[in-house]
Design a protein around this motif. Structure first.
Motif, mmCIF file in Angstrom:
data_model
loop_
_atom_site.group_PDB
_atom_site.id
_atom_site.type_symbol
_atom_site.label_atom_id
_atom_site.label_comp_id
_atom_site.label_asym_id
_atom_site.label_seq_id
_atom_site.Cartn_x
_atom_site.Cartn_y
_atom_site.Cartn_z
ATOM 1 N N LEU A 95 0.859 -1.182 0.000
ATOM 2 C CA LEU A 95 0.000 0.000 0.000
ATOM 3 C C LEU A 95 0.891 1.226 0.000
ATOM 4 O O LEU A 95 1.921 1.250 0.683
ATOM 5 N N ARG A 96 0.494 2.246 -0.734
ATOM 6 C CA ARG A 96 1.264 3.500 -0.760
ATOM 7 C C ARG A 96 0.290 4.636 -0.453
ATOM 8 O O ARG A 96 -0.576 4.951 -1.256
ATOM 9 N N TYR A 97 0.417 5.203 0.734
ATOM 10 C CA TYR A 97 -0.584 6.127 1.270
ATOM 11 C C TYR A 97 0.122 7.445 1.576
ATOM 12 O O TYR A 97 1.046 7.493 2.375
ATOM 13 N N LEU A 98 -0.319 8.492 0.894
ATOM 14 C CA LEU A 98 0.315 9.795 1.021
ATOM 15 C C LEU A 98 -0.294 10.574 2.188
ATOM 16 O O LEU A 98 -1.516 10.734 2.256
ATOM 17 N N ASN A 123 -4.509 -5.355 6.544
ATOM 18 C CA ASN A 123 -3.849 -4.265 5.832
ATOM 19 C C ASN A 123 -4.859 -3.371 5.110
ATOM 20 O O ASN A 123 -4.801 -2.156 5.200
ATOM 21 N N ARG A 124 -5.820 -4.005 4.413
ATOM 22 C CA ARG A 124 -6.761 -3.148 3.679
ATOM 23 C C ARG A 124 -7.777 -2.497 4.608
ATOM 24 O O ARG A 124 -8.250 -1.393 4.317
ATOM 25 N N LEU A 125 -8.080 -3.114 5.754
ATOM 26 C CA LEU A 125 -9.028 -2.494 6.680
ATOM 27 C C LEU A 125 -8.408 -1.351 7.480
ATOM 28 O O LEU A 125 -9.097 -0.431 7.903
ATOM 29 N N ALA A 134 -4.981 1.216 4.379
ATOM 30 C CA ALA A 134 -5.129 1.629 2.984
ATOM 31 C C ALA A 134 -5.631 3.067 2.881
ATOM 32 O O ALA A 134 -6.289 3.568 3.796
ATOM 33 N N PRO A 135 -5.349 3.731 1.748
ATOM 34 C CA PRO A 135 -5.928 5.058 1.513
ATOM 35 C C PRO A 135 -7.458 5.012 1.472
ATOM 36 O O PRO A 135 -8.114 6.042 1.575
ATOM 37 N N THR A 136 -7.983 3.813 1.293
ATOM 38 C CA THR A 136 -9.429 3.582 1.264
ATOM 39 C C THR A 136 -9.944 3.035 2.590
ATOM 40 O O THR A 136 -11.103 2.622 2.667
ATOM 41 N N SER A 137 -9.073 3.002 3.618
ATOM 42 C CA SER A 137 -9.467 2.362 4.872
ATOM 43 C C SER A 137 -10.082 3.366 5.841
ATOM 44 O O SER A 137 -9.560 4.460 6.038
ATOM 45 N N MET A 138 -11.164 2.970 6.492
ATOM 46 C CA MET A 138 -11.845 3.866 7.427
ATOM 47 C C MET A 138 -10.951 4.215 8.610
ATOM 48 O O MET A 138 -10.939 5.349 9.081
ATOM 49 N N HIS A 146 -8.501 6.704 7.501
ATOM 50 C CA HIS A 146 -9.103 8.041 7.396
ATOM 51 C C HIS A 146 -9.155 8.721 8.764
ATOM 52 O O HIS A 146 -8.880 9.913 8.891
ATOM 53 N N ASP A 147 -9.525 7.931 9.788
ATOM 54 C CA ASP A 147 -9.586 8.480 11.149
ATOM 55 C C ASP A 147 -8.229 9.064 11.546
ATOM 56 O O ASP A 147 -8.137 10.175 12.077
ATOM 57 N N LEU A 199 -5.431 9.801 9.619
ATOM 58 C CA LEU A 199 -4.856 10.857 8.776
ATOM 59 C C LEU A 199 -5.520 12.199 9.079
ATOM 60 O O LEU A 199 -4.869 13.245 9.055
ATOM 61 N N PHE A 229 -1.761 7.471 -2.979
ATOM 62 C CA PHE A 229 -2.977 8.277 -2.850
ATOM 63 C C PHE A 229 -3.090 8.837 -1.447
ATOM 64 O O PHE A 229 -2.665 8.208 -0.478
ATOM 65 N N ILE A 258 -9.118 8.301 0.030
ATOM 66 C CA ILE A 258 -10.254 8.090 -0.871
ATOM 67 C C ILE A 258 -11.386 7.662 0.058
ATOM 68 O O ILE A 258 -11.409 6.532 0.541
#
Lengths: 443, 156
Positions: free
Chosen positions: A195-198, A364-366, A369-373, A376-377, A379, B149, B152
């Motif tokens: 995963l590459r998360y900016l 990892n995806r939960l 990830a840049p798409t992970s809830m 998001h919390d 970041l 990214f 998203i």
């Protein structure tokens, strides 16, 4: 503001319980970190299963330095600067591949052995009698200061001189040992792309958050708390198995007491881990067949010892975190004072059931990830902090929780799991390795 | 069900997402349907390698409820999204079985002063249940899936 490149100037930025906000927001401090901190420390490069055969390479960066991890013809891995000694062109552009027996610069076809030695230059007679032998270019592609492959995990120190690998990491390597010992065949293999998360924040915010045990039940209430509520409201019988996703996400809502009791251990030089006694990874369901494989590989006693250790997050200063129980690694790659690329890699336990890597991939995806809830919390908090630190009346970030004025960060210690000792440990290491190659005061 | 129904369905789905009607959107799915967004170009294994998303109905419901939560700080203020669809390809048309579509689209997501664009290909497996079209599976490939990214937060 501009900082003097001196010990005194850097020491003034860290107190035993605080860090100056310029550590996060100053481009000048960032530049000094790249020049000093990321040169004097041992920084993660990659895993040797990314380059299994001679000539295999992988490109990345150590601090702001472009490097190549390559398997040399002697079977060992090397770390070279990704720069042609001629005009500076990056010799390798793609992220991974096989270069055969030598690297060839795409600009003028200078070629180099996979240990960096200059092999050939087209029309070489043009350099005869020019004194070329004494030039920087004649030295070929340069190697980093030192390299160590520890059970498959490759680290580099850019500086030619400095602290040795074993002294630098000391007892903290036990977390890598535990992760690798969980493989029945005693080795790991990288599983899939990272995963590459900016992140628009300073790299140290990520590092600190790994041992911040007072944020999950607050910042992650939106994701983990909602998951628990949905699960509790779902019609089910007492023996309905909890979904794997719930096993992963629900422990983030554990109460303060859970985190207090899990414990935090710190080691000298800025390393430490949460989850000394238990962790959010302790209560995952058993995977059929795995225990038997571990007993066959290690004997019951060692298998029990390896699997009974469930360390949560182990931080390796300056910018790495691993989760031994699930074979996951996060690399906080600095891009600027306010930009960090977080790469998260997962590994397969060679010889173990596939269900283990399936659980790790789900984690990892939960979570990462840049798409992970959950991502998001987190970041959102980092970016709010990065912006909030612009406020000038208060220059200091506070890491005082459970501080004892007699605190000795030079000694290994286990403390209450909500202490901010590991953050203080990181800032002490920050001063140590930032200033290791600086004069005391300006000449 | 006609071919035109299939295409209308795909446009209606995108409209629901753009209008933030996420609970209605959940009703479009079969109970077993998975939403997959691969991480690697051409990825074939959603289980043993990392993906950006591989979510069942439990996780999708969690995602939707979180978006509406009072303490969902990353949604204060809320994100908005915008889909622009090309005419879908109907690769397999089977009113009694699985109808497969491929829909290239541009997806824009915004929050505060930030906005980003993703070029994506959505692949739907559609079935008829109780007289209505349902999503039995959706795969979303981002053309630069291997790029770094930021957040998203909504669903392409």
């Amino acid at each position: 503001m501009g900082y003097a490149e001196t010990r005194a100037a850097m020491q003034a930025l860290v107190t035993p319980t605080e860090a100056h906000r310029d550590l996060y927001i100053s481009p000048d401090i960032y530049r000094l970190e790249m020049k000093h901190l990321f040169a004097n420390t041992w920084v993660f490069v990659g895993h040797d299963s990314q380059v299994p055969k001679p000539g295999d390479y992988y490109t990345t960066q150590v601090g702001d330095q472009p490097v190549i991890l390559v398997r040399h013809s002697d079977g060992e891995v090397r770390v070279l600067y990704n720069r042609c000694p001629h005009k500076g062109t990056k010799v390798v552009i793609d992220r991974a591949g096989n270069t055969g027996k030598f690297f060839r610069c795409p600009y003028h076809a200078w070629s180099f052995k996979t240990d960096g030695c200059l092999l050939a230059i087209p029309l070489k007679k043009g350099y005869e009698n020019t004194g070329f032998e004494g030039s920087e270019a004649a030295k070929g592609m340069r190697s980093v200061g030192d390299v160590r492959n520890y059970r498959g995990f490759v680290f580099a120190r850019l500086a030619p001189e400095g602290i040795g690998f074993d002294e630098y990491f000391g007892g903290s390597l036990s977390s890598f040992d535990n992760m690798v010992d969980r493989a029945p065949e005693g080795r790991l293999e990288v599983a899939g792309a990272p995963l590459r998360y900016l992140h628009k924040c300073n790299w140290k915010m990520l590092l600190e958050n790994q041992t911040d045990t007072c944020h999950p039940m607050v910042a992650h209430e939106s994701s983990a708390g909602t998951a628990v509520k949905i699960w509790e409201a779902m019609p089910k019988s007492p023996d309905t198995p909890k979904p794997m996703a719930m096993e992963i996400i629900a422990p983030f809502m554990s109460p303060y007491e859970f985190f207090e009791n899990m414990g935090i251990r710190t080691w000298p030089n800025g390393h430490g881990h949460t989850g000394v006694h238990h962790s959010i990874h302790s209560d995952y369901s058993a995977v059929p067949g795995y225990w038997e494989q571990m007993v066959a590989a290690h004997g019951a006693e060692k298998a029990q010892a390896v699997l009974g250790e469930n360390r949560h997050n182990t931080c390796y200063f300056p910018n790495l975190m691993i989760k031994g129980p699930i074979q996951l690694l996060r690399n906080f790659i600095p891009l600027a004072a306010d930009r960090t690329l977080v790469e998260t890699w997962i590994y397969r336990l060679v010889g173990a059931p596939d269900m283990l890597v399936a659980r790790t991939a789900m984690y990892n995806r939960l979570i990462n990830a840049p798409t992970s809830m959950v991502g998001h919390d987190d970041l959102e908090m980092y970016e709010r902090a990065q912006e909030g630190l612009a406020a000038s009346p208060n220059d200091w970030v506070n890491v005082q929780r459970l501080y004892d004025p007699g605190e000795d960060l030079g000694a290994e210690a286990v403390e209450n799991g909500t202490t901010e000792r590991q953050m203080r440990n990181q800032f002490a290491a920050w001063v140590k390795f930032m200033t290791a190659s600086m004069p005391e005061a300006a000449a | 069900m006609t071919r035109e129904d299939v295409i209308d369905f795909l446009y209606a789905e995108a409209r629901m997402l753009d209008e933030g009607r996420f609970s209605d959107w959940l009703d479009l799915w079969t109970p077993e349907g998975h939403y997959w967004m691969p991480l690697d170009w051409g990825q074939t294994d959603p289980i043993h390698q990392t993906s950006l998303l591989y979510e069942d109905q439990f996780m999708l419901r969690l995602r939707v409820e979180r978006l509406n939560g009072a303490r969902t700080f990353s949604q204060k203020p809320k994100s908005r999204c915008h889909h622009v669809l090309s005419r879908p390809f109907i690769d397999a048309y089977d009113p009694g079985g699985v109808t497969r579509t491929v829909t290239p689209m541009h997806y824009v997501e915004t929050r505060l002063d930030e906005q980003f664009l993703l070029a994506i290909t959505a692949r739907h497996d559609l079935v008829v249940q109780d007289g209505a079209l349902k999503i039995a599976g959706k795969r979303v490939d981002i053309v630069n899936c291997d790029a770094a990214f930021g957040n998203i937060q909504l669903l392409p």
